[in-house]
Write an enzyme that holds these catalytic residues in place. Sequence first.
Site, short mmCIF file in Angstrom:
data_model
loop_
_atom_site.label_atom_id
_atom_site.label_comp_id
_atom_site.label_asym_id
_atom_site.label_seq_id
_atom_site.Cartn_x
_atom_site.Cartn_y
_atom_site.Cartn_z
N CYS A 1 0.57 4.09 1.73
CA CYS A 1 1.24 4.62 2.94
C CYS A 1 2.65 3.21 3.37
CB CYS A 1 0.58 4.49 4.56
SG CYS A 1 -0.13 2.95 4.44
N CYS B 1 0.98 -1.12 -0.10
CA CYS B 1 -0.19 0.01 0.31
C CYS B 1 1.02 1.25 0.43
CB CYS B 1 -0.60 -0.39 1.33
SG CYS B 1 0.09 0.03 2.80
#
Length: 136
Positions: free
Chosen positions: A48, A46
């Site tokens: 992040c 992901c």
Amino acid sequence: MYPPELVKPMREDLTNIGFEELHTGEAVEAAIAKEGTTLVVVNSVCGCAAANARPGAKASLDNNKKPDNLVTVFAGVDREATDKARGFMIPFPPSSPSMALFRNGELVHMLERHHIEGRPAEMIAENLKDAYNEHC
């Protein structure tokens, strides 16, 4: 499962600075059981993880006190190892990316995804440094 060529640079982002990649449940058990402190990073594809988690974990190591052992599992790739690591992180629900600090096999600090997502890498690093200063 993600293709190996996709996750290779994400894996190397941590292994190139000394994190040991764990692929089995037995390897996770052995790592967490080690004497001293162990940082477990649940790596992820992901955004992040790339923008915040991995850079934060790396920056946290620029500290006088740091974990004795650095290990990582990859969510969505190494299912057995990730499931075993998350079992040691109970009562926290599974999330990725996430980071857990263990001392002599006991969970002493946890950063869940909601502590990582939307926060700058520097803030994540400072959170981890505070934990190292207390527990390492």
